[in-house]
Design a protein around this motif. Sequence first.
Motif, mmCIF file in Angstrom:
data_model
loop_
_atom_site.group_PDB
_atom_site.id
_atom_site.type_symbol
_atom_site.label_atom_id
_atom_site.label_comp_id
_atom_site.label_asym_id
_atom_site.label_seq_id
_atom_site.Cartn_x
_atom_site.Cartn_y
_atom_site.Cartn_z
ATOM 1 N N ASN A 145 -8.844 -1.530 1.433
ATOM 2 C CA ASN A 145 -9.111 -0.546 2.482
ATOM 3 C C ASN A 145 -7.865 -0.100 3.240
ATOM 4 N N ASN A 146 -6.798 -0.893 3.171
ATOM 5 C CA ASN A 146 -5.618 -0.606 3.986
ATOM 6 C C ASN A 146 -4.353 -0.577 3.143
ATOM 7 N N THR B 167 0.636 -6.366 9.868
ATOM 8 C CA THR B 167 -0.335 -5.559 9.123
ATOM 9 C C THR B 167 -0.940 -6.312 7.937
ATOM 10 N N TRP B 168 -0.393 -7.477 7.624
ATOM 11 C CA TRP B 168 -0.901 -8.285 6.497
ATOM 12 C C TRP B 168 -1.945 -9.262 7.039
ATOM 13 N N LYS B 169 -3.017 -8.756 7.578
ATOM 14 C CA LYS B 169 -3.992 -9.594 8.278
ATOM 15 C C LYS B 169 -4.936 -10.342 7.337
ATOM 16 N N ARG C 179 3.581 1.240 -2.722
ATOM 17 C CA ARG C 179 2.475 1.103 -1.783
ATOM 18 C C ARG C 179 1.902 -0.295 -1.912
ATOM 19 N N VAL C 180 1.794 -1.000 -0.779
ATOM 20 C CA VAL C 180 1.196 -2.338 -0.774
ATOM 21 C C VAL C 180 -0.202 -2.219 -0.181
ATOM 22 N N ASN D 107 -6.367 -12.415 4.024
ATOM 23 C CA ASN D 107 -5.960 -13.430 3.054
ATOM 24 C C ASN D 107 -6.432 -13.016 1.664
ATOM 25 N N GLY D 108 -5.572 -13.168 0.679
ATOM 26 C CA GLY D 108 -5.959 -12.805 -0.676
ATOM 27 C C GLY D 108 -4.814 -12.164 -1.428
ATOM 28 N N PHE D 109 -5.151 -11.443 -2.490
ATOM 29 C CA PHE D 109 -4.147 -10.846 -3.370
ATOM 30 C C PHE D 109 -3.851 -9.408 -2.934
ATOM 31 N N TYR D 110 -2.605 -9.174 -2.539
ATOM 32 C CA TYR D 110 -2.142 -7.843 -2.187
ATOM 33 C C TYR D 110 -1.591 -7.165 -3.444
#
Length: 286
Positions: free
Chosen positions: A72-73, A97-99, A65-66, A101-104
Amino acid sequence: MNLKRSTTSVVFAVMALSLISMTAIQQDAFAQTQGMSITAKADRNSDTITVTGKTVSKLTDVTFRVISPSGNNVVVIDQVSPMSDGTFETKFKIGPTWKENGFYTISAKQSLQQNSIYTLDVEVEVVNGMAKKTSATESSYSSDIFVPSGPNIAKDAGLEIHADAVIGSSTIEISGQTDRVSQDVTLTVTAPNGNKVSIGQITPMLNGEFSTTFNTGGPLWKQDGFYTVTAKQFDDPKYTASTEVEIEDGVVVPEFGTIAAMILAVAIISIIAVSARSRLSIIPRY
């Protein structure tokens, strides 16, 4: 009679000792064969993240799961089956879906329990739909004696730098990344003739990234040619990287200088051809 009792006692003692030894061996073997490891890798400004790993348990699939930086998503869900040797691999394509910016957070799970040793998380930074240079590893192997082999363990990835500059600018932006944040990075700028024009130090951020800016104006930058920017953190060659920037008259030379020269050459040839045709057209025919 006493001898018989003595023999019986010795037999029971040996059996008890054997049971204890077997139990200890089984516990050690079990302790050395639990857990899994995952590694997330991505090139700088890449849209693909590769996740590899190895697990001792091959009975169930590994679920991924990413999760977005805000938490939140869930942007991607995937599932893979480990190979016969316990290794597994999957790739994530950064998409619409990777809208954020930051650490996923990439979560790999092979157990229903949340705090199981078969649940691991790694983080990958994504900015404007592109991944930052990443080599992140998490492992839950229960024994330091057992070290999984293969490319899923990221060790000593090293250091790298990049130079970005606007054409005709007197400013050079240096950015880079290292997998060792405990040591400052020393930056040295060398002129085409070998003279040192600038030396400085910078402390990497917690994610290993660092950046700084050099101004090319001044008497030390008066020589035209390629200036070398070198970043060094340790004596190990993996922690020494360099890049070049061409400077002319104190400003950055256009990156597409060769193309511009070709265009100019084509233009000159076209002018000559048109002029020759014009002269031929006005010559009187007899």
